[in-house]
Design a protein around this motif. Structure first.
Motif, PDB file in Angstrom:
ATOM      1  N   ASP A 246       0.642  -1.141   0.005  1.00  0.00           N
ATOM      2  CA  ASP A 246      -0.017  -0.100  -0.148  1.00  0.00           C
ATOM      3  C   ASP A 246       0.896   1.400  -0.090  1.00  0.00           C
ATOM      4  OD1 ASP A 246      -2.285  -1.496   0.128  1.00  0.00           O
ATOM      5  OD2 ASP A 246      -1.995  -1.717   2.484  1.00  0.00           O
ATOM      6  N   GLU A 247       2.153   1.243   0.171  1.00  0.00           N
ATOM      7  CA  GLU A 247       2.958   2.438   0.374  1.00  0.00           C
ATOM      8  C   GLU A 247       2.886   3.505  -0.538  1.00  0.00           C
ATOM      9  OE1 GLU A 247       6.959   4.325   0.213  1.00  0.00           O
ATOM     10  OE2 GLU A 247       6.331   2.590  -0.753  1.00  0.00           O
ATOM     11  N   PHE A 248       3.233   2.855  -1.828  1.00  0.00           N
ATOM     12  CA  PHE A 248       3.451   3.553  -3.008  1.00  0.00           C
ATOM     13  C   PHE A 248       2.406   4.602  -3.312  1.00  0.00           C
ATOM     14  CE2 PHE A 248       3.597   4.597  -7.523  1.00  0.00           C
ATOM     15  CZ  PHE A 248       4.657   5.515  -7.495  1.00  0.00           C
ATOM     16  N   LYS A 249       0.975   4.060  -3.408  1.00  0.00           N
ATOM     17  CA  LYS A 249      -0.098   4.544  -3.834  1.00  0.00           C
ATOM     18  C   LYS A 249      -0.668   5.543  -2.548  1.00  0.00           C
ATOM     19  CE  LYS A 249      -1.640   1.276  -7.356  1.00  0.00           C
ATOM     20  NZ  LYS A 249      -2.887   0.451  -7.698  1.00  0.00           N
ATOM     21  N   LEU A 250      -0.177   4.995  -1.260  1.00  0.00           N
ATOM     22  CA  LEU A 250      -0.994   5.904  -0.264  1.00  0.00           C
ATOM     23  C   LEU A 250      -0.007   7.153  -0.320  1.00  0.00           C
ATOM     24  CD1 LEU A 250      -2.617   5.928   2.039  1.00  0.00           C
ATOM     25  CD2 LEU A 250      -1.071   4.923   3.611  1.00  0.00           C
ATOM     26  N   VAL A 251       1.247   6.966  -0.162  1.00  0.00           N
ATOM     27  CA  VAL A 251       2.154   8.124  -0.087  1.00  0.00           C
ATOM     28  C   VAL A 251       1.713   9.355  -1.287  1.00  0.00           C
ATOM     29  CG1 VAL A 251       4.444   9.075  -0.488  1.00  0.00           C
ATOM     30  CG2 VAL A 251       4.202   7.277   0.981  1.00  0.00           C
ATOM     31  N   GLN A 252       1.347   8.599  -2.508  1.00  0.00           N
ATOM     32  CA  GLN A 252       1.165   9.791  -3.641  1.00  0.00           C
ATOM     33  C   GLN A 252      -0.373  10.187  -3.443  1.00  0.00           C
ATOM     34  OE1 GLN A 252       0.995   7.184  -6.990  1.00  0.00           O
ATOM     35  NE2 GLN A 252       2.532   8.028  -8.011  1.00  0.00           N
ATOM     36  N   SER A 253      -1.348   9.680  -2.687  1.00  0.00           N
ATOM     37  CA  SER A 253      -2.474   9.983  -2.502  1.00  0.00           C
ATOM     38  C   SER A 253      -2.416  11.200  -1.194  1.00  0.00           C
ATOM     39  CB  SER A 253      -3.605   9.155  -1.991  1.00  0.00           C
ATOM     40  OG  SER A 253      -3.818   8.274  -3.005  1.00  0.00           O
ATOM     41  N   ILE A 254      -1.362  10.836  -0.279  1.00  0.00           N
ATOM     42  CA  ILE A 254      -1.515  12.037   0.953  1.00  0.00           C
ATOM     43  C   ILE A 254      -0.519  13.308   0.034  1.00  0.00           C
ATOM     44  CG2 ILE A 254       0.156  12.363   2.761  1.00  0.00           C
ATOM     45  CD1 ILE A 254      -0.036   9.464   3.340  1.00  0.00           C
ATOM     46  N   LYS A 255       0.238  12.874  -0.871  1.00  0.00           N
ATOM     47  CA  LYS A 255       0.847  14.398  -1.308  1.00  0.00           C
ATOM     48  C   LYS A 255      -0.204  15.067  -2.142  1.00  0.00           C
ATOM     49  CE  LYS A 255       4.430  15.433  -1.100  1.00  0.00           C
ATOM     50  NZ  LYS A 255       4.916  16.440   0.013  1.00  0.00           N
ATOM     51  N   GLU A 256      -1.318  14.383  -2.826  1.00  0.00           N
ATOM     52  CA  GLU A 256      -2.312  15.140  -3.504  1.00  0.00           C
ATOM     53  C   GLU A 256      -3.349  15.877  -2.235  1.00  0.00           C
ATOM     54  OE1 GLU A 256      -4.375  12.053  -5.676  1.00  0.00           O
ATOM     55  OE2 GLU A 256      -2.861  11.730  -6.971  1.00  0.00           O
ATOM     56  N   VAL A 257      -3.394  15.263  -1.137  1.00  0.00           N
ATOM     57  CA  VAL A 257      -4.370  15.942   0.053  1.00  0.00           C
ATOM     58  C   VAL A 257      -3.420  16.878   0.327  1.00  0.00           C
ATOM     59  CG1 VAL A 257      -5.318  15.617   2.065  1.00  0.00           C
ATOM     60  CG2 VAL A 257      -5.327  13.909   0.489  1.00  0.00           C
ATOM     61  N   ASP A 258      -2.130  16.890   0.541  1.00  0.00           N
ATOM     62  CA  ASP A 258      -1.239  17.992   1.169  1.00  0.00           C
ATOM     63  C   ASP A 258       0.112  18.069   0.624  1.00  0.00           C
ATOM     64  OD1 ASP A 258       0.104  20.089   2.698  1.00  0.00           O
ATOM     65  OD2 ASP A 258      -0.022  18.690   4.714  1.00  0.00           O
ATOM     66  N   PRO A 259       0.158  18.726  -0.556  1.00  0.00           N
ATOM     67  CA  PRO A 259       1.264  18.715  -1.229  1.00  0.00           C
ATOM     68  C   PRO A 259       2.667  19.237  -0.251  1.00  0.00           C
ATOM     69  CG  PRO A 259      -0.124  19.863  -2.540  1.00  0.00           C
ATOM     70  CD  PRO A 259      -0.702  19.608  -0.997  1.00  0.00           C
ATOM     71  N   ASP A 260       2.431  20.015   0.918  1.00  0.00           N
ATOM     72  CA  ASP A 260       3.514  20.280   1.607  1.00  0.00           C
ATOM     73  C   ASP A 260       3.878  19.336   2.797  1.00  0.00           C
ATOM     74  OD1 ASP A 260       3.706  22.967   0.255  1.00  0.00           O
ATOM     75  OD2 ASP A 260       2.133  23.633   1.461  1.00  0.00           O
ATOM     76  N   ALA A 261       3.059  18.201   2.725  1.00  0.00           N
ATOM     77  CA  ALA A 261       3.346  17.075   3.912  1.00  0.00           C
ATOM     78  C   ALA A 261       4.801  16.641   3.779  1.00  0.00           C
ATOM     79  CB  ALA A 261       2.162  15.964   3.735  1.00  0.00           C
ATOM     80  N   PHE A 262       5.298  16.525   5.202  1.00  0.00           N
ATOM     81  CA  PHE A 262       6.614  15.887   5.234  1.00  0.00           C
ATOM     82  C   PHE A 262       6.444  14.520   5.735  1.00  0.00           C
ATOM     83  CE2 PHE A 262      10.455  14.456   7.452  1.00  0.00           C
ATOM     84  CZ  PHE A 262      11.419  14.965   6.763  1.00  0.00           C
ATOM     85  N   ILE A 263       7.023  13.387   4.840  1.00  0.00           N
ATOM     86  CA  ILE A 263       6.667  11.943   5.008  1.00  0.00           C
ATOM     87  C   ILE A 263       8.066  11.150   5.091  1.00  0.00           C
ATOM     88  CG2 ILE A 263       5.212   9.862   4.106  1.00  0.00           C
ATOM     89  CD1 ILE A 263       3.762  11.999   2.344  1.00  0.00           C
ATOM     90  N   ASN A 264       8.067  10.520   6.067  1.00  0.00           N
ATOM     91  CA  ASN A 264       9.125   9.640   6.335  1.00  0.00           C
ATOM     92  C   ASN A 264       8.791   8.213   6.581  1.00  0.00           C
ATOM     93  OD1 ASN A 264      11.676   9.000   7.038  1.00  0.00           O
ATOM     94  ND2 ASN A 264      11.492   9.094   9.349  1.00  0.00           N
ATOM     95  N   THR A 265       9.359   7.533   5.408  1.00  0.00           N
ATOM     96  CA  THR A 265       8.931   6.003   5.377  1.00  0.00           C
ATOM     97  C   THR A 265      10.161   5.259   6.068  1.00  0.00           C
ATOM     98  OG1 THR A 265       7.579   6.460   3.390  1.00  0.00           O
ATOM     99  CG2 THR A 265       8.101   4.173   3.970  1.00  0.00           C
ATOM    100  N   ILE A 266       9.772   4.425   6.859  1.00  0.00           N
ATOM    101  CA  ILE A 266      10.658   3.339   7.442  1.00  0.00           C
ATOM    102  C   ILE A 266      10.297   1.891   7.429  1.00  0.00           C
ATOM    103  CG2 ILE A 266      11.873   2.875   9.767  1.00  0.00           C
ATOM    104  CD1 ILE A 266      11.389   5.911  10.568  1.00  0.00           C
ATOM    105  N   GLU A 267      11.204   1.181   7.028  1.00  0.00           N
ATOM    106  CA  GLU A 267      10.916  -0.361   6.926  1.00  0.00           C
ATOM    107  C   GLU A 267      10.561  -0.840   8.374  1.00  0.00           C
ATOM    108  OE1 GLU A 267      12.407  -4.402   5.190  1.00  0.00           O
ATOM    109  OE2 GLU A 267      13.425  -2.801   4.758  1.00  0.00           O
TER     110      GLU A 267
END
Length: 281
Positions: A246-267
């Motif tokens: 789900d990671e790739f599509k979810l991060v894309q969708s988050i950036k569409e909702v808030d282009p200024d969001a800061f997202i850190n992804t950790i395994e």
């Protein structure tokens, strides 16, 4: 339509695996992992020591009866039925179709045979099925624990290879380890259903993103209060654990909702607690 797609994907996996066995495995005298390898080992033992040639498919099918019954009861009925189709078709094709001569180099045979084997198993898994045998066991354990055990399956396969090496020579056994290692790496790289990621999202649109996460992955998240180190403004920090698929599509969708969001992804290496994952049907 989805059923046709799954059927065709599983059928393609069976063809790839049968071609791999007859082209690379037989050419190199290799032993693949799982019940497929055990079936070929039984064939070799009867042919070498008793001068009896027995077909591949009855052994392969017989070994899979108990794991298939367990998965039918505890994992999913459609999942198991598609897997049984894979077993039946692969067994028949392995006994019927001729092999292709690609190379006599046993190292190339081991590497590319292992890659093809891994691709075949991945095709099954993407279709919501499995190639049977130890894959049945692996999926059952993963459904119960949420952890992948492909590397533990590799250890078991190496144990079988020790028997193979004692009976038929260590060169074939060692090259078979390369085959199985290549196959395992393809699985770990391509199929990531049971891998998870942790998201830390700094945003001013927390409510919208929380709703997005809930709708996409069917579970919620944790909200923490934060303060911008540069501006001193208040910020919301969203903490969420999701499946890697789900990671790739979810991060894309988050950036569409808030282009200024800061997202850190950790395994995420280990997870304990309630975590929703779509079950096999």
């Amino acid at each position: 339509m989805k059923g046709i797609y799954r059927f065709l994907l599983v059928s393609a996996a069976a063809v790839v695996m049968a071609v791999d066995i007859n082209t690379f495995v037989h050419t190199g005298g290799l032993l693949p992992g799982g019940f497929s390898g055990i079936s070929l080992l039984v064939q070799d033992i009867f042919k070498t020591y008793f001068n009896i040639k027995i077909p591949y498919s009855p052994i392969y099918w017989g070994l899979n009866v108990v794991p298939a019954a367990i998965c039918f009861k505890y994992v999913g009925k459609k999942f198991t039925l598609y897997s049984i189709w894979m077993l039946v078709l692969c067994g028949v094709l392995t006994d019927l179709i001729p092999g292709l001569h690609v190379t006599d180099d046993i190292l190339l045979t081991s590497v590319f045979g292992g890659i093809l084997n891994g691709v075949s198993v991945c095709l099954c898994l993407f279709a919501g099925a499995t190639s049977g045998g130890t894959d049945f066991i692996s999926i059952f354990v993963s459904e119960k624990t949420g952890k992948t055990i492909w590397n533990y399956i590799l250890i078991w396969d190496c144990f079988v290879l020790v028997i193979f090496g004692i009976l038929f020579g260590w060169n074939r056994a060692l090259y078979s380890i390369i085959f199985q290692f290549a196959s395992t790496q393809i699985l770990n790289t391509i199929y990531r259903r049971y891998q998870k990621y942790t998201l830390f999202i700094v945003t001013n649109k927390a409510d919208e993103i929380i709703a997005l996460i809930r709708n996409r992955v069917n579970h919620t998240c944790t909200i923490m209060e934060g303060k911008g180190g540069y501006t001193g403004d208040d910020r919301k920090i969203i903490y969420a654990v999701i499946s890697s698929t789900d990671e790739f599509k979810l991060v894309q969708s988050i950036k569409e909702v808030d282009p200024d969001a800061f997202i850190n992804t950790i395994e995420t290496k280990f997870l304990k607690g309630n975590f929703f994952m779509k079950k096999n049907d």
